[in-house]
Motif scaffolding. Structure first.
Motif, PDB file in Angstrom:
ATOM      1  N   ASN A   1     110.490 -24.412   8.721  1.00  0.00           N
ATOM      2  CA  ASN A   1     111.118 -23.233   9.315  1.00  0.00           C
ATOM      3  C   ASN A   1     110.701 -21.989   8.533  1.00  0.00           C
ATOM      4  OD1 ASN A   1     112.831 -21.211  10.315  1.00  0.00           O
ATOM      5  ND2 ASN A   1     114.469 -22.682  10.715  1.00  0.00           N
ATOM      6  N   PRO A   2     109.877 -21.123   9.114  1.00  0.00           N
ATOM      7  CA  PRO A   2     109.383 -19.958   8.372  1.00  0.00           C
ATOM      8  C   PRO A   2     110.472 -18.968   7.981  1.00  0.00           C
ATOM      9  CG  PRO A   2     108.818 -19.784  10.705  1.00  0.00           C
ATOM     10  CD  PRO A   2     109.358 -21.168  10.497  1.00  0.00           C
ATOM     11  N   LEU A   3     111.637 -19.055   8.631  1.00  0.00           N
ATOM     12  CA  LEU A   3     112.733 -18.147   8.253  1.00  0.00           C
ATOM     13  C   LEU A   3     113.189 -18.377   6.819  1.00  0.00           C
ATOM     14  CD1 LEU A   3     114.950 -18.346  11.477  1.00  0.00           C
ATOM     15  CD2 LEU A   3     113.373 -16.507  10.840  1.00  0.00           C
ATOM     16  N   TYR A   4     112.973 -19.599   6.312  1.00  0.00           N
ATOM     17  CA  TYR A   4     113.437 -19.958   4.972  1.00  0.00           C
ATOM     18  C   TYR A   4     112.269 -20.164   4.007  1.00  0.00           C
ATOM     19  CZ  TYR A   4     117.687 -20.858   7.661  1.00  0.00           C
ATOM     20  OH  TYR A   4     118.770 -20.736   8.497  1.00  0.00           O
ATOM     21  N   ASP A   5     111.182 -19.464   4.234  1.00  0.00           N
ATOM     22  CA  ASP A   5     110.020 -19.566   3.346  1.00  0.00           C
ATOM     23  C   ASP A   5     110.227 -18.623   2.163  1.00  0.00           C
ATOM     24  OD1 ASP A   5     107.634 -19.782   2.051  1.00  0.00           O
ATOM     25  OD2 ASP A   5     106.388 -19.066   3.727  1.00  0.00           O
ATOM     26  N   PHE A   6     110.846 -19.151   1.121  1.00  0.00           N
ATOM     27  CA  PHE A   6     111.186 -18.317  -0.029  1.00  0.00           C
ATOM     28  C   PHE A   6     109.961 -17.912  -0.850  1.00  0.00           C
ATOM     29  CE2 PHE A   6     115.136 -20.525   1.015  1.00  0.00           C
ATOM     30  CZ  PHE A   6     116.025 -19.463   1.047  1.00  0.00           C
ATOM     31  N   THR A   7     108.778 -18.430  -0.492  1.00  0.00           N
ATOM     32  CA  THR A   7     107.540 -17.996  -1.143  1.00  0.00           C
ATOM     33  C   THR A   7     106.921 -16.795  -0.437  1.00  0.00           C
ATOM     34  OG1 THR A   7     106.109 -19.468   0.165  1.00  0.00           O
ATOM     35  CG2 THR A   7     107.102 -20.374  -1.847  1.00  0.00           C
ATOM     36  N   ASN A   8     107.452 -16.422   0.707  1.00  0.00           N
ATOM     37  CA  ASN A   8     106.944 -15.283   1.471  1.00  0.00           C
ATOM     38  C   ASN A   8     107.534 -14.008   0.877  1.00  0.00           C
ATOM     39  OD1 ASN A   8     106.273 -13.300   3.321  1.00  0.00           O
ATOM     40  ND2 ASN A   8     106.703 -14.567   5.122  1.00  0.00           N
ATOM     41  N   THR A   9     106.725 -13.283   0.107  1.00  0.00           N
ATOM     42  CA  THR A   9     107.233 -12.111  -0.614  1.00  0.00           C
ATOM     43  C   THR A   9     107.535 -10.935   0.304  1.00  0.00           C
ATOM     44  OG1 THR A   9     104.945 -11.434  -1.076  1.00  0.00           O
ATOM     45  CG2 THR A   9     106.089 -12.740  -2.768  1.00  0.00           C
ATOM     46  N   SER A  10     107.104 -10.991   1.547  1.00  0.00           N
ATOM     47  CA  SER A  10     107.491  -9.928   2.479  1.00  0.00           C
ATOM     48  C   SER A  10     108.921 -10.119   2.958  1.00  0.00           C
ATOM     49  CB  SER A  10     106.542  -9.892   3.679  1.00  0.00           C
ATOM     50  OG  SER A  10     106.643 -11.085   4.448  1.00  0.00           O
ATOM     51  N   LEU A  11     109.454 -11.341   2.777  1.00  0.00           N
ATOM     52  CA  LEU A  11     110.837 -11.640   3.148  1.00  0.00           C
ATOM     53  C   LEU A  11     111.738 -11.800   1.923  1.00  0.00           C
ATOM     54  CD1 LEU A  11     110.205 -14.321   5.937  1.00  0.00           C
ATOM     55  CD2 LEU A  11     110.581 -11.860   6.229  1.00  0.00           C
ATOM     56  N   PHE A  12     111.204 -12.454   0.893  1.00  0.00           N
ATOM     57  CA  PHE A  12     111.984 -12.763  -0.311  1.00  0.00           C
ATOM     58  C   PHE A  12     111.176 -12.339  -1.537  1.00  0.00           C
ATOM     59  CE2 PHE A  12     113.040 -15.903   2.961  1.00  0.00           C
ATOM     60  CZ  PHE A  12     114.422 -15.795   3.027  1.00  0.00           C
ATOM     61  N   GLU A  13     111.663 -11.311  -2.220  1.00  0.00           N
ATOM     62  CA  GLU A  13     110.956 -10.782  -3.381  1.00  0.00           C
ATOM     63  C   GLU A  13     111.828 -10.935  -4.626  1.00  0.00           C
ATOM     64  OE1 GLU A  13     109.002  -6.548  -4.958  1.00  0.00           O
ATOM     65  OE2 GLU A  13     109.724  -6.742  -2.898  1.00  0.00           O
ATOM     66  N   ASN A  14     111.271 -11.622  -5.623  1.00  0.00           N
ATOM     67  CA  ASN A  14     111.988 -11.850  -6.894  1.00  0.00           C
ATOM     68  C   ASN A  14     113.360 -12.488  -6.664  1.00  0.00           C
ATOM     69  OD1 ASN A  14     109.881 -10.627  -8.377  1.00  0.00           O
ATOM     70  ND2 ASN A  14     110.783  -8.592  -8.070  1.00  0.00           N
ATOM     71  N   VAL A  15     113.377 -13.493  -5.810  1.00  0.00           N
ATOM     72  CA  VAL A  15     114.624 -14.180  -5.499  1.00  0.00           C
ATOM     73  C   VAL A  15     114.845 -15.320  -6.488  1.00  0.00           C
ATOM     74  CG1 VAL A  15     115.709 -15.719  -3.829  1.00  0.00           C
ATOM     75  CG2 VAL A  15     114.754 -13.559  -3.070  1.00  0.00           C
ATOM     76  N   ILE A  16     116.089 -15.463  -6.959  1.00  0.00           N
ATOM     77  CA  ILE A  16     116.484 -16.559  -7.844  1.00  0.00           C
ATOM     78  C   ILE A  16     117.221 -17.593  -7.002  1.00  0.00           C
ATOM     79  CG2 ILE A  16     117.827 -17.206  -9.877  1.00  0.00           C
ATOM     80  CD1 ILE A  16     117.603 -14.253 -10.763  1.00  0.00           C
ATOM     81  N   LEU A  17     116.713 -18.827  -6.982  1.00  0.00           N
ATOM     82  CA  LEU A  17     117.312 -19.862  -6.150  1.00  0.00           C
ATOM     83  C   LEU A  17     118.117 -20.851  -6.990  1.00  0.00           C
ATOM     84  CD1 LEU A  17     114.503 -20.822  -3.576  1.00  0.00           C
ATOM     85  CD2 LEU A  17     116.615 -19.569  -3.127  1.00  0.00           C
ATOM     86  N   ASN A  18     119.347 -21.104  -6.544  1.00  0.00           N
ATOM     87  CA  ASN A  18     120.162 -22.227  -7.017  1.00  0.00           C
ATOM     88  C   ASN A  18     120.485 -22.179  -8.509  1.00  0.00           C
ATOM     89  OD1 ASN A  18     119.994 -23.301  -4.358  1.00  0.00           O
ATOM     90  ND2 ASN A  18     117.977 -24.146  -4.872  1.00  0.00           N
ATOM     91  N   GLU A  19     120.500 -20.980  -9.072  1.00  0.00           N
ATOM     92  CA  GLU A  19     120.933 -20.822 -10.455  1.00  0.00           C
ATOM     93  C   GLU A  19     122.403 -20.408 -10.471  1.00  0.00           C
ATOM     94  OE1 GLU A  19     119.180 -21.527 -13.144  1.00  0.00           O
ATOM     95  OE2 GLU A  19     117.355 -22.036 -12.038  1.00  0.00           O
ATOM     96  N   ASP A  20     123.082 -20.707 -11.567  1.00  0.00           N
ATOM     97  CA  ASP A  20     124.528 -20.490 -11.670  1.00  0.00           C
ATOM     98  C   ASP A  20     124.847 -19.017 -11.925  1.00  0.00           C
ATOM     99  OD1 ASP A  20     127.238 -20.670 -12.008  1.00  0.00           O
ATOM    100  OD2 ASP A  20     127.159 -21.969 -13.781  1.00  0.00           O
ATOM    101  N   PRO A  21     125.624 -18.375 -11.037  1.00  0.00           N
ATOM    102  CA  PRO A  21     126.032 -16.984 -11.299  1.00  0.00           C
ATOM    103  C   PRO A  21     127.120 -16.870 -12.356  1.00  0.00           C
ATOM    104  CG  PRO A  21     126.994 -17.743  -9.258  1.00  0.00           C
ATOM    105  CD  PRO A  21     126.089 -18.847  -9.718  1.00  0.00           C
ATOM    106  N   ASP A  22     127.719 -18.011 -12.725  1.00  0.00           N
ATOM    107  CA  ASP A  22     128.747 -18.025 -13.777  1.00  0.00           C
ATOM    108  C   ASP A  22     129.939 -17.139 -13.413  1.00  0.00           C
ATOM    109  OD1 ASP A  22     129.927 -18.771 -16.195  1.00  0.00           O
ATOM    110  OD2 ASP A  22     128.931 -17.186 -17.345  1.00  0.00           O
ATOM    111  N   PHE A  23     130.466 -17.357 -12.192  1.00  0.00           N
ATOM    112  CA  PHE A  23     131.693 -16.658 -11.807  1.00  0.00           C
ATOM    113  C   PHE A  23     132.843 -17.114 -12.700  1.00  0.00           C
ATOM    114  CE2 PHE A  23     129.771 -16.747  -7.348  1.00  0.00           C
ATOM    115  CZ  PHE A  23     129.309 -15.445  -7.432  1.00  0.00           C
TER     116      PHE A  23
END
Length: 518
Positions: free
Chosen positions: A440-462
């Motif tokens: 599904n190209p909507l979730y292509d997190f390597t596409n920098t035109s859609l997702f730039e400097n995105v951090i995936l699945n790391e803990d925000p430590d709320f």
């Protein structure tokens, strides 16, 4: 012989029972015990009935006894109502409590503040007296009563029907209980709380202004509705006391008891209808609604229909913020814990969010539920047929999109219309363990035109997200990862680090428990 023996035992039991008289127990002698010596009925608004509270009356002796009298000290004039062992009233005689047993006393109140004081709140007290003279014992009753400004639909003198508002057009039109605010009702101040029954409507060409520090409470199935060309301005301000939030505007249900403080779905919504325009919401908390904000259609102009900043939306039973073809500018916005989705950008529109936190831990006890934090789509179905509009833009910058399950960001696209989105320097939870979204190209997190400097699945430590405290700790993966340059402050007024600001609505802090460990 067996028959005679059984008959003899039966006769003995009958004789023993006939010697007992449970209705001739002796009086209590000041030896009654209670589960509490003071019953606090929490806070209520004037002329609104409280919840029902209870305590137990114990007989811990080995003998039955009867309490000669139980009565409210204020007598029949008391604003408290009792139910003693299933009997309603304000005074009672000869109430029996068996040995090693107990009875329940239930208490309610409805109090008119105008009969008591000119102040906005006061303590209403009474005592339940058990027995008289030297044997008298008591349980104190305490209720904080607040004065308020009540807004509600009028009732037709002839038909008895409540005033209502037309919603929709033609054959689809329905009516809901509500009323149009008069000119002298279009400013909510912080002098007294407001309690709204039904939907308070802002008419076209008018503005409802809610001033800093105002408190607005909604009865069940109530809310605010803004008509075409109408405007809502909520002008909260930064507070100095994080506990009192003296300048924050707070919108919530009308049940003030502590057990209602985090219960979702207590009231309806803030409804910004199609054609309403120029809305601003700042330093506001919206909690325990069905839908926190419902927004229909943008006004087609270059400016946002809604500018929302430094605002928190919590515990919506359905959706925190639902925008259909919305035009929204959001900054320092926190939406947490909704039954379906925290933020739904639906049926296209224009959206720009910066330094926002969208989180969802709400699943109503269903461990298999995976409710997203953010859902973006450009269509809806009407009678089984899709109706779609362009998603002109949906830009998320320096935002946290997180929650307790795997997929916190979801898309739904109709290819016949535009679908433009961009995520920059965002922390996103999206655990595709079984690779079901690989194609599904909507979730292509390597596409920098859609997702730039995105951090995936790391803990925000709320800190404690289940309790709607979404401050991030010093160990957060969002710490120092926002795009620069950034100026201004976070939702709490903390100046952002201009060289390495944090992602989300909060700048990171060292939590107290971490400080104690150092």
């Amino acid at each position: 012989m067996r028959y005679l023996s059984s008959l003899f035992l039966l006769i003995l039991l009958i004789l023993w029972g006939s010697c007992r008289n449970d209705f001739e127990s002796g009086p209590s002698t000041g030896n009654v015990q209670f589960s509490t010596d003071t019953l606090f009925l929490d806070t209520v608004f004037t002329n609104i009935g409280s919840s029902t509270y209870s305590f137990r009356v114990y007989n811990r002796t080995n003998d039955d006894f009867t309490i000669p009298t139980i009565a409210l000290e204020r007598g029949e004039s008391s604003n408290y109502r009792l139910n003693v062992d299933g009997i309603p009233g304000k005074s009672f005689e000869n109430i029996q409590v068996l040995a090693k047993d107990s009875i329940f006393v239930f208490v309610e109140t409805t109090t008119d503040i105008t009969d008591q004081t000119t102040e906005n709140e006061f303590l209403y007290t009474d005592r339940i007296l058990f027995d008289t003279g030297t044997n008298q014992q008591d349980v104190d009753l305490v209720t904080l009563v607040r004065d308020a400004i009540f807004l509600f639909p009028s009732r037709d003198a002839m038909t008895g029907e409540l005033e209502s508002l037309p919603i929709g057009v033609g054959g689809d039109q329905v009516r809901i209980e509500g009323y149009v605010l008069e000119d002298n009702e279009l400013t909510f101040t912080n002098e007294k709380p407001y309690v709204i029954y039904g939907y308070a409507a802002v008419p076209g060409g008018k503005t409802l202004t809610i001033e800093a520090g105002a408190r607005v409470h909604f009865h069940a199935n109530s809310g605010i509705i803004v008509a075409e060309n109408g405007t809502l301005e909520i002008n909260g301000a930064l507070s100095t006391d994080p506990e009192v939030l003296e300048n924050e505007v707070i919108l919530q249900g009308d049940r003030l008891e502590s057990r209602f403080s985090e219960i979702s779905g207590q009231w309806g919504t803030i409804w910004l209808t199609a054609g309403s325009t120029g809305h601003t919401i700042n330093h506001t908390t919206i909690k325990n609604a069905t839908v926190g904000i419902l927004m229909d259609s943008n006004d087609g102009g270059p400016n946002p229909t809604l500018t929302i900043s430094n605002t928190q939306i919590y515990n919506s039973s359905n959706i925190g913020l639902l925008a259909r073809t919305g035009n929204i500018l959001g900054e320092n916005l926190v939406i947490n814990n909704a039954g379906l989705v925290s933020l739904n950008c639906s049926l296209g529109g224009v959206y720009n969010f910066n330094h926002c936190t969208f989180n969802n831990y709400k699943n109503f006890g269903n461990p298999f539920s995976d409710t997203p934090a953010v859902l973006i789509d450009n269509f809806i179905e009407i009678e089984g047929q899709p109706f779609s509009l362009d998603l002109i833009e949906a830009n998320f910058t320096n935002c946290i999109i997180y929650g307790d399950k795997n997929f916190k960001l979801l898309f739904a696209k109709d290819d016949s219309k535009a679908f433009n989105y961009n995520f920059k320097n965002c922390l996103i939870r999206f655990n595709d363990f079984d690779n079901s979204f690989d194609d599904n190209p909507l979730y292509d997190f390597t596409n920098t035109s859609l997702f730039e400097n995105v951090i995936l699945n790391e803990d925000p430590d709320f800190k404690t997200p289940f309790e709607n405290i979404l401050n991030i700790g010093d160990d957060s993966a969002a710490n120092g990862q926002a795009t620069t340059p950034t100026s201004g402050t976070d939702i709490l007024g903390t100046t952002r680090n201009t060289s390495a600001p944090d992602i989300g609505a909060y700048e990171s802090v060292v939590f107290e428990e971490e400080e104690e460990g150092n």
